[in-house]
Design a protein around this motif. Structure first.
Motif, PDB file in Angstrom:
ATOM      1  N   TYR A  11       0.835  -1.206   0.000  1.00 29.84           N
ATOM      2  CA  TYR A  11       0.000   0.000   0.000  1.00 29.84           C
ATOM      3  C   TYR A  11       0.870   1.256   0.000  1.00 29.84           C
ATOM      4  N   ARG A  12       1.920   1.266   0.793  1.00 29.52           N
ATOM      5  CA  ARG A  12       2.823   2.425   0.813  1.00 29.52           C
ATOM      6  C   ARG A  12       3.497   2.613  -0.545  1.00 29.52           C
ATOM      7  N   ARG A  13       3.829   1.509  -1.214  1.00 30.00           N
ATOM      8  CA  ARG A  13       4.443   1.575  -2.542  1.00 30.00           C
ATOM      9  C   ARG A  13       3.452   2.176  -3.548  1.00 30.00           C
ATOM     10  N   LEU A  14       2.178   1.758  -3.480  1.00 31.16           N
ATOM     11  CA  LEU A  14       1.155   2.307  -4.365  1.00 31.16           C
ATOM     12  C   LEU A  14       0.977   3.808  -4.126  1.00 31.16           C
ATOM     13  N   CYS A  15       0.971   4.234  -2.866  1.00 38.39           N
ATOM     14  CA  CYS A  15       0.870   5.668  -2.539  1.00 38.39           C
ATOM     15  C   CYS A  15       2.056   6.429  -3.101  1.00 38.39           C
ATOM     16  N   ALA A  16       3.247   5.878  -2.969  1.00 37.54           N
ATOM     17  CA  ALA A  16       4.450   6.541  -3.471  1.00 37.54           C
ATOM     18  C   ALA A  16       4.420   6.657  -4.995  1.00 37.54           C
ATOM     19  N   GLN A  17       3.945   5.618  -5.679  1.00 33.97           N
ATOM     20  CA  GLN A  17       3.843   5.654  -7.134  1.00 33.97           C
ATOM     21  C   GLN A  17       2.849   6.721  -7.581  1.00 33.97           C
ATOM     22  N   GLN A  18       1.712   6.790  -6.906  1.00 36.30           N
ATOM     23  CA  GLN A  18       0.687   7.766  -7.257  1.00 36.30           C
ATOM     24  C   GLN A  18       1.179   9.186  -6.968  1.00 36.30           C
ATOM     25  N   ARG A  19       1.859   9.361  -5.860  1.00 35.93           N
ATOM     26  CA  ARG A  19       2.412  10.676  -5.487  1.00 35.93           C
ATOM     27  C   ARG A  19       3.463  11.120  -6.509  1.00 35.93           C
ATOM     28  N   ALA A  20       4.277  10.196  -6.994  1.00 36.96           N
ATOM     29  CA  ALA A  20       5.342  10.514  -7.939  1.00 36.96           C
ATOM     30  C   ALA A  20       4.789  11.014  -9.277  1.00 36.96           C
ATOM     31  N   ARG A  21       3.582  10.665  -9.598  1.00 35.55           N
ATOM     32  CA  ARG A  21       2.976  11.126 -10.855  1.00 35.55           C
ATOM     33  C   ARG A  21       2.674  12.618 -10.833  1.00 35.55           C
ATOM     34  N   GLY A  22       2.435  13.173  -9.652  1.00 35.52           N
ATOM     35  CA  GLY A  22       2.190  14.605  -9.528  1.00 35.52           C
ATOM     36  C   GLY A  22       0.915  15.077 -10.196  1.00 35.52           C
ATOM     37  N   LEU A  23      -0.095  14.249 -10.228  1.00 30.86           N
ATOM     38  CA  LEU A  23      -1.355  14.591 -10.890  1.00 30.86           C
ATOM     39  C   LEU A  23      -2.191  15.553 -10.052  1.00 30.86           C
ATOM     40  N   PRO A  24      -3.073  16.315 -10.698  1.00 34.87           N
ATOM     41  CA  PRO A  24      -4.005  17.149  -9.933  1.00 34.87           C
ATOM     42  C   PRO A  24      -5.085  16.283  -9.289  1.00 34.87           C
ATOM     43  N   CYS A  25      -5.871  16.875  -8.432  1.00 39.03           N
ATOM     44  CA  CYS A  25      -6.964  16.159  -7.770  1.00 39.03           C
ATOM     45  C   CYS A  25      -7.950  15.660  -8.821  1.00 39.03           C
ATOM     46  N   TRP A  26      -8.314  14.409  -8.766  1.00 40.38           N
ATOM     47  CA  TRP A  26      -9.199  13.841  -9.773  1.00 40.38           C
ATOM     48  C   TRP A  26     -10.644  14.294  -9.582  1.00 40.38           C
ATOM     49  N   GLN A  27     -10.958  14.898  -8.452  1.00 44.94           N
ATOM     50  CA  GLN A  27     -12.329  15.341  -8.216  1.00 44.94           C
ATOM     51  C   GLN A  27     -12.546  16.805  -8.574  1.00 44.94           C
ATOM     52  N   CYS A  28     -11.660  17.678  -8.111  1.00 43.08           N
ATOM     53  CA  CYS A  28     -11.864  19.107  -8.369  1.00 43.08           C
ATOM     54  C   CYS A  28     -10.973  19.636  -9.482  1.00 43.08           C
ATOM     55  N   GLY A  29      -9.909  18.912  -9.831  1.00 44.82           N
ATOM     56  CA  GLY A  29      -9.029  19.320 -10.912  1.00 44.82           C
ATOM     57  C   GLY A  29      -7.957  20.325 -10.530  1.00 44.82           C
TER      58      GLY A  29
END
Length: 94
Positions: A11-29
């Motif tokens: 789970y921590r690895r998945l969080c780190a991968q998602q954080r590394a993408r640097g995407l905006p919030c998927w709900q508000c943009g």
């Protein structure tokens, strides 16, 4: 007794991968402040949290990367366990 799966390495690895993408919030943009970590991230409404498109309480997979989304802490909490496409927030200005 089994531990909390959100404390595990996958789970921590998945969080780190998602954080590394640097995407905006998927709900508000809006952009997420990825510089917030530790205690500051726990206190800020604009910090990164891992959201699940299909909520875990409704059968979503905790560790599926296709189910993982970047969200503000505030947006993730406001959505709760509702499914479907996130709704844009209405302006309070009339």
């Amino acid at each position: 007794m089994a531990g909390n799966p959100r404390n595990g390495r996958p789970y921590r690895r998945l969080c780190a991968q998602q954080r590394a993408r640097g995407l905006p919030c998927w709900q508000c943009g809006h952009p997420i402040d990825y510089s917030l970590t530790g205690y500051a991230a726990q206190r800020s409404a604009w910090s990164f949290t891992l959201d699940h498109a299909h909520p875990l309480s409704r059968g979503g997979d905790l560790l599926d990367p296709a189910n993982a989304r970047s969200a503000h802490r505030r947006c993730n909490s406001a959505r709760g366990n509702r499914t479907g496409q996130p709704q844009p927030r209405a302006s309070r200005r009339w």
